[in-house]
Design an enzyme around this catalytic site. Structure first.
Site, short mmCIF file in Angstrom:
data_model
loop_
_atom_site.label_atom_id
_atom_site.label_comp_id
_atom_site.label_asym_id
_atom_site.label_seq_id
_atom_site.Cartn_x
_atom_site.Cartn_y
_atom_site.Cartn_z
N GLY A 1 0.80 -1.21 0.00
CA GLY A 1 0.00 0.00 0.00
C GLY A 1 0.83 1.26 0.00
O GLY A 1 0.47 2.27 -0.63
N THR A 2 1.95 1.22 0.69
CA THR A 2 2.83 2.40 0.74
C THR A 2 3.33 2.76 -0.66
O THR A 2 3.33 3.93 -1.04
CB THR A 2 4.02 2.15 1.69
OG1 THR A 2 3.53 2.04 3.03
CG2 THR A 2 5.04 3.27 1.60
N ASN B 1 -7.06 3.97 9.83
CA ASN B 1 -6.41 2.78 10.36
C ASN B 1 -6.29 2.76 11.88
O ASN B 1 -5.96 1.73 12.46
CB ASN B 1 -5.02 2.62 9.74
CG ASN B 1 -4.14 3.84 9.96
OD1 ASN B 1 -4.50 4.94 9.55
ND2 ASN B 1 -3.00 3.66 10.59
N HIS C 1 -1.17 -7.91 2.24
CA HIS C 1 -0.98 -8.54 3.55
C HIS C 1 -2.04 -8.13 4.56
O HIS C 1 -2.09 -8.65 5.67
CB HIS C 1 0.43 -8.26 4.10
CG HIS C 1 0.64 -6.90 4.65
ND1 HIS C 1 0.66 -6.64 6.01
CD2 HIS C 1 0.87 -5.72 4.04
CE1 HIS C 1 0.89 -5.35 6.20
NE2 HIS C 1 1.01 -4.77 5.03
N THR D 1 10.51 -6.88 -12.31
CA THR D 1 9.97 -8.21 -12.59
C THR D 1 8.83 -8.54 -11.63
O THR D 1 9.00 -8.48 -10.41
CB THR D 1 11.07 -9.27 -12.47
OG1 THR D 1 12.11 -8.97 -13.41
CG2 THR D 1 10.52 -10.66 -12.75
N CYS E 1 2.78 1.18 12.04
CA CYS E 1 3.93 1.82 11.41
C CYS E 1 4.64 2.80 12.33
O CYS E 1 5.77 3.20 12.07
CB CYS E 1 3.49 2.53 10.13
SG CYS E 1 2.87 1.41 8.87
#
Length: 386
Positions: free
Chosen positions: A69-70, A149, A201, A237, A325
């Site tokens: 998400g970051t 959040n 996640h 990739t 975080c």
């Protein structure tokens, strides 16, 4: 062990790990390679893209894979700023966004962009009229999270979308990291939303996965330059096994979503109604429909949040302070500060975050542990304040 820190990360489901293992073993080629092994991997990659697009009621070419998400937040915000800087340098967000948004905005301010941070009320909600008044001729982006959040407040995205209907050239970005699988799909599919970021996640996919919805016709500058993967939008990739596993996790998440949301609401209510009875408890999350079903934030004034977290750990129950975080930094919650919660109360805040894998029996065990934790801290409590 009771795990109530699902807003920080979730445990990958066994079926998801099975997909990861199978794809790792059988589709190990580079999707960009011309040979048959690479073609097989690319077919798996595009199949995952189509599945996610179908689940999100989007087109496959509107889905771009990221690492988290970051990255998605950084890409949409910086990509908009760099792509549209000739049209304006003003961006709008809220005072309670995740650090991935707030700190990205700070970086852009250092590069000469101007950012308006919309305030929130005592419950954690912005006033759409503040957004309307903040819009300018040089505004290029509005970025508002779907679900906060820390306290779980669901921002009024439909009202924001209605305001922005009169400003078609302004990009509208939604950070939905905490909103996926929480009964918000109708809102997230509002046609005025241009970009949405997700993190795997948070819904039982492997870490290091995420995706961005980019509405057809919208354009932003790439954040990562390189080999031209993801239609030249996100080079590097692709992690085919993890992406396939993320698609599996999303399908499982959205299967019987309404029942899962109701289950989380029942667990949260069980805890809320028990904890709220105690005199030295300040509740920040509420049981009203404008709060997400999986987040419960409250404080025991006089006891630091990290002390409470470790007290529950002694009962083999795992929660967090506020945002994972920033929890190790021991800093005051930015959301609670924006809600004008006094510092001595904000530093006592803890967050219980649920998942459909949790049970009512675990809620009862939490409540029993809470009684003991509360009694142990009784001498330290300050006078509660709202």
């Amino acid at each position: 062990m009771i795990y109530f820190d699902n807003s920080a990360t979730t445990k990958a489901l066994p079926a998801v790990l099975d997909t990861y293992r199978t794809v790792s073993e059988d589709f190990y080629g580079n999707p960009s390679s011309l040979h048959a092994v690479g073609g097989k991997a690319d077919a798996m990659l595009q199949g995952a893209r189509k599945q996610i697009a179908s689940l999100m009621q989007a087109k496959p070419d509107e889905i771009y894979f990221t690492s988290c998400g970051t990255e998605g937040d950084n890409w949409v915000i910086k990509g908009t700023a760099f792509e549209k800087r000739q049209f304006g340098r003003h961006l709008i967000t809220t005072a309670i966004e995740h650090p991935a948004v707030i700190n990205t905005m700070h970086q852009l301010e250092q590069l000469g962009f101007e950012v308006t941070y919309l305030p929130v009320d005592h419950r954690g909600f912005i006033d759409p009229n503040d957004l309307k008044n903040a819009l300018r001729d040089d505004t290029i982006l509005v970025s508002v999270m779907a679900v906060n959040n820390e306290v779980g407040a669901k921002q009024p995205l439909d009202e924001i979308a209605a305001i922005l209907a009169d400003h078609p050239n302004v990009h509208f970005h939604v950070d939905a990291v905490q909103g996926i699988g929480k009964g918000l799909m109708a809102t997230l599919r509002n046609p005025r939303i241009d970009f949405i970021t997700f993190s795997g996640h948070k819904f039982h996919a492997p870490r290091g996965t995420g995706f961005v919805y980019m509405k057809e016709g919208r354009h932003i500058a790439p954040l990562l330059a390189g080999g031209g993967q993801e239609d030249n939008q996100r080079s590097g990739t692709e992690n085919t096994p993890a992406i396939a596993a993320m698609a599996k996790a999303l399908r499982l998440l959205l299967t019987d979503e309404d029942q899962k949301v109701a289950h989380e609401q029942a667990i949260r209510r069980r805890i809320y109604e028990h904890v709220a009875k105690f005199p030295n408890v300040v509740m920040f999350s509420q049981l009203t429909p404008d709060f997400a079903p999986h987040i419960l934030c409250f404080a025991l004034p006089g006891v630091r949040g990290e002390t409470i977290v470790h007290a529950f750990e002694q009962h083999d129950i795992y929660i967090s302070t506020t945002s994972a975080c920033s929890s190790k930094k021991g800093t005051e919650s930015s959301t609670l500060a924006a809600m004008h919660v006094p510092s001595q109360i904000a530093t006592s805040a803890i967050r219980v975050s649920l998942d459909d894998q949790n049970t009512l029996a675990e809620a009862d065990a939490f409540n029993a542990a809470f009684d003991q934790v509360y009694a142990g801290f009784a001498k330290l409590f300050a006078t509660p304040q709202q």
